[in-house]
Design an enzyme around this catalytic site. Sequence first.
Site, PDB file in Angstrom:
ATOM      1  N   LYS A 244     -21.386 -68.616  38.194  1.00 12.20           N
ATOM      2  CA  LYS A 244     -22.340 -68.075  37.214  1.00 12.20           C
ATOM      3  C   LYS A 244     -23.732 -68.675  37.436  1.00 12.20           C
ATOM      4  O   LYS A 244     -24.742 -67.980  37.394  1.00 12.20           O
ATOM      5  CB  LYS A 244     -21.836 -68.348  35.784  1.00 12.20           C
ATOM      6  CG  LYS A 244     -20.614 -67.483  35.433  1.00 12.20           C
ATOM      7  CD  LYS A 244     -19.883 -67.932  34.186  1.00 12.20           C
ATOM      8  CE  LYS A 244     -18.605 -67.112  34.001  1.00 12.20           C
ATOM      9  NZ  LYS A 244     -17.755 -67.563  32.896  1.00 12.20           N
TER      10      LYS A 244
ATOM     11  N   GLN B   3     -17.699 -72.196  28.468  1.00 11.96           N
ATOM     12  CA  GLN B   3     -16.590 -71.845  29.362  1.00 11.96           C
ATOM     13  C   GLN B   3     -15.260 -72.177  28.689  1.00 11.96           C
ATOM     14  O   GLN B   3     -15.029 -73.297  28.242  1.00 11.96           O
ATOM     15  CB  GLN B   3     -16.724 -72.607  30.693  1.00 11.96           C
ATOM     16  CG  GLN B   3     -15.711 -72.184  31.734  1.00 11.96           C
ATOM     17  CD  GLN B   3     -15.845 -70.718  32.153  1.00 11.96           C
ATOM     18  OE1 GLN B   3     -16.941 -70.227  32.406  1.00 11.96           O
ATOM     19  NE2 GLN B   3     -14.728 -70.009  32.200  1.00 11.96           N
TER      20      GLN B   3
ATOM     21  N   ASP C 271     -21.766 -63.903  25.900  1.00  7.97           N
ATOM     22  CA  ASP C 271     -20.382 -63.488  26.147  1.00  7.97           C
ATOM     23  C   ASP C 271     -19.962 -62.379  25.184  1.00  7.97           C
ATOM     24  O   ASP C 271     -18.913 -61.759  25.367  1.00  7.97           O
ATOM     25  CB  ASP C 271     -19.428 -64.681  25.992  1.00  7.97           C
ATOM     26  CG  ASP C 271     -19.139 -65.349  27.331  1.00  7.97           C
ATOM     27  OD1 ASP C 271     -19.169 -64.633  28.352  1.00  7.97           O
ATOM     28  OD2 ASP C 271     -18.875 -66.560  27.351  1.00  7.97           O
TER      29      ASP C 271
END
Length: 318
Positions: free
Chosen positions: A53, A97, A120
């Site tokens: 990422k 994460q 997200d």
Amino acid sequence: MTARILDGAKIRDQIFVELKDEVRLLTSAGVRPGLAAVLVGDNPASQLYVKSKIAACEQLGLASALLTPPATVNTLDLLAVIEDLNRDNEVDGILVQLPLPTQVDTKRILEAVDPSKDVDGFHPVNLGRLVSGRPGLVACTPAGCMEILRRNDIPIEGANAVVLGRSDIVGKPMALLLMHANTTVTICHSKTRDLPEVVRHADIIVAAMGKAGFVEASWIKPGAAVIDVGTNRVTDAKGAERLFRNFPERLEKFRAKGNALVGDVHPDALNVAGALTPVPGGVGPMTITMLMSNTVKAARLRRASPRFSATQSIAGAR
Ligand code: NAP
């Protein structure tokens, strides 16, 4: 008939070109979009995901920051980290994460992220916006599936779509996106009766169950579009033989490597479907792509001046 392959890497490359332009415009207007990744502990898979990422941010010219609290961190300390990021004006996107260690209250952490930085798309505020069809940040994997459908000109409006799986991060948002795009959606789960019969009516199938090769080719309506979200690692020889019975090259590769990555849809679907995302190389590349897209969108919505939005065509895109 062999299905058209819906190549996720190709679409990622197209979107990256568009995003680079957008980042350049934003940066020249004094807004360099920035993503902060919170990586707790030293889980190797999580480390790898976060690394890719950050690499994507660098490729696109986005600023990035990596925060690495120890595996022993508690909920309150992690909340403080999130609060700092919420307050930091240079941070447009916050990525936590998952999974977090068991002592941490994951829901509380995710709900602490400022919804305008929730790249997200997991925050209940963003889910609520999606339910009511209002603009917001949408979960990356389902958003990526929609890009695959749209950019490959798969007919969507009026189509019958079947979504297999009802998780908060894939199945539910996927079904909502398809509904807002005017498909007639059926959502299936582990208690659905006669799954093959339900799937047979689908013009678009989105499989997100986490069951290797579960959807048989015989369930699929000839010509249907199949989006295979499943990412399953097969390690047993019998399973591989069932999956790759018509794909000797894949079976050979499995034997050499001892494992193979497969989707939720049986590979034989290639000979029935009209279009199909491969695993790997279909939906996979789209998740990071949409994370980048959400970060740029968050920067635009949060920080770009009205003058900038009014004069540049990027405003309102995606
Ligand atoms: P999840 O939270 O485990 O949800 C699985 C869903 O599948 C549940 O709703 C479950 O039903 C349903 N299901 C399980 N067995 C079923 C069966 N026999 N018949 C019908 N439905 C069944 O999984 P997820 O997080 O949504 O992920 C799904 C898959 O997508 C996984 O393989 C994951 O690795 C993959 N994935 C890939 C990406 C990517 O970037 N490519 C991103 C995210 C996820 P119940 O609700 O009744 O239990």
